[in-house]
Scaffold this active site. Sequence first.
Site, short mmCIF file in Angstrom:
data_model
loop_
_atom_site.label_atom_id
_atom_site.label_comp_id
_atom_site.label_asym_id
_atom_site.label_seq_id
_atom_site.Cartn_x
_atom_site.Cartn_y
_atom_site.Cartn_z
N LYS A 278 -96.65 -76.32 39.22
CA LYS A 278 -97.64 -77.36 39.53
C LYS A 278 -97.74 -77.57 41.03
CE LYS A 278 -96.84 -80.20 35.37
NZ LYS A 278 -98.21 -80.15 34.82
N ARG A 352 -96.26 -78.00 23.99
CA ARG A 352 -96.64 -77.50 22.65
C ARG A 352 -95.63 -76.50 22.13
NH1 ARG A 352 -102.24 -75.38 25.02
NH2 ARG A 352 -101.79 -77.17 26.36
N1 BES Z 1 -96.94 -82.61 30.99
C1 BES Z 1 -98.17 -81.94 31.23
C2 BES Z 1 -99.39 -82.79 30.87
C3 BES Z 1 -99.69 -83.98 31.73
C4 BES Z 1 -100.59 -83.86 32.77
C5 BES Z 1 -99.14 -85.21 31.48
C6 BES Z 1 -100.88 -84.95 33.54
C7 BES Z 1 -99.43 -86.31 32.25
C8 BES Z 1 -100.32 -86.18 33.28
C9 BES Z 1 -98.24 -80.67 30.39
O1 BES Z 1 -97.04 -80.04 30.17
C10 BES Z 1 -99.12 -79.73 31.12
O2 BES Z 1 -98.74 -79.32 32.19
N2 BES Z 1 -100.27 -79.38 30.54
C11 BES Z 1 -101.18 -78.49 31.14
C12 BES Z 1 -101.66 -77.53 30.10
C13 BES Z 1 -102.48 -76.40 30.64
C14 BES Z 1 -101.61 -75.49 31.49
C15 BES Z 1 -103.07 -75.64 29.50
C16 BES Z 1 -102.35 -79.31 31.69
O3 BES Z 1 -102.75 -80.28 31.06
O4 BES Z 1 -102.82 -78.99 32.78
MN MN Z 2 -96.56 -78.68 31.72
#
Ligand code: BES
Ligand code: MN
Length: 502
Positions: A278, A352
């Site tokens: 990230k 997931r």
């Molecule tokens: N924990 C994150 C989701 C999240 C994002 C929670 C912002 C709270 C605030 C999750 O693990 C994630 O990174 N999801 C990705 C999925 C994508 C790579 C398909 C996302 O939402 O960007």
């Molecule tokens: Mn994630």
Amino acid sequence: MQTVHRTPACTPVLDTAELSTDFLVVPLFEQDDLGDVPWLRQRSPELDRARARGEVAGKLYEVFLTALDGGRPVRAALIGAGSRESFTSERLRRVATTGGLTARRGRFTRLTFLHRAVGAVDAATAAQVIAEGLTLANFEGASFKTKADGCTWLESVDVGLPSTGDEIGGALRKGTVLGECSNMARELANEPGNHLTPRQFAERAAAIAAQAGLGVEILDERRIESLNMGLLLGVARGSQEPPRLVVLTYEPAEPAPGVTLGLVGKGITFDTGGISIKPAENMDKMKDDMSGGAAVIGAMIALARLKAPVACIGIVPATENMPGGRAMKPGDILTSAEGKTVEVLNTDAEGRLILGDALWYARQMGVTHLIDVATLTGACVVALGKTTSGLFGRPAAWVEDVRRASERAGDRSWPMPIFDDYKELLKSEIADFTNTGGRAGGAISAALFIKEFVGDLPWVHIDIAGTAWAEEAKPYQPKGATGVGVRTLAELALDVDAWSNL
Ligand code: BES
Ligand code: MN
Ligand code: ZN
């Protein structure tokens, strides 16, 4: 670290002319003649003047503090409650939290809360949500400051109601327990990733769960390996910290026949994104990526304390998502405990993955109804914002049962579609499916991934990515973890008669 929450003792009172606390909280409606509390206007000479000036108008959650003449209470907080016609139990809960936070800021430890909207919210519901709201006000985010400025806690609360008796006593207790268990979840979610590692998370869960009389089993990395949980292990590979699977069980004396509720919560104690790392900005927020797990733990404790009439199993897969020499890589193929293969296209779609193995495990344990709670997708935040959680699942009646429970709980949520058409987003050329479906419909493809692991059971997935963390303080909600989900799951378990024959 100092204590972060306390539970105030709540007592119902009938005769609100004889008040013994120093602080009084009174909801104030728009165009309110205060006819039911004539003594309030007499004891606060400035109140009528302030109202005539328009300084106080009963707008939602506005706070007006005034001194009271003639003994106790010495001070009153009038909390804006909006229009009488649109008043609900949810507003009452928030008015109570606003009043509780105001009292604590003024260093008052005891208060009286007057319930004035008797026509809009019945006495028992009012007792519950007022106790909930005031308990939620008795919370401070974790502080690691070496020179902590001491804060004041509410110790006891009198709740002015039109009736008292057993039913009211039970409602006050229910509200207190729900508030307290929400605070437990908030405490866990606020904790930084270096303190709350997967092992620590599991240990803390085990300690508070055992205290509540729940069955506790913590599966370590060896057990997880022997169960072939390739998805959970795949995510954990990048970390020096070993994963855990927390399993909590609750069996009441007389359970509803033939029903076992399975609650599964995402327990990523820190989400860096892994190799698909990230950006640095706001990455610190990802310490709350175990909020779903915390909600499941809080709810299990609540329903044990409230003796919910349904068997429940709570499962929390806990791991970090880190980049490391042994971390899973984009393009890797993982095999789930159930035997399904996944092509990992983005290691940041880790929630997931761990839920897949945990939901399978819940099914192995014999649950009949499934709910999972997860800070799963940024896409859900885009779709529904920061006040409403996303609901996904089937059949529609089960989704509606969960939605109604969330409404009672004050955790707003709304249904989203999971049409089969979206399934092609997860198509893989070499595995059963991929773990990412792209930006468009991202919350839905995530839900469809999870659906692959729930068999034929009734199932609801609650995406709390937007609702788990408050980025700005509101009068009724300080910054930080919200405890979303705890009360929804507990209310649902308590209401088993409404859905057990689904
Ligand atoms: N924990 C994150 C989701 C999240 C994002 C929670 C912002 C709270 C605030 C999750 O693990 C994630 O990174 N999801 C990705 C999925 C994508 C790579 C398909 C996302 O939402 O960007
Ligand atoms: Mn994630
Ligand atoms: Zn995550």
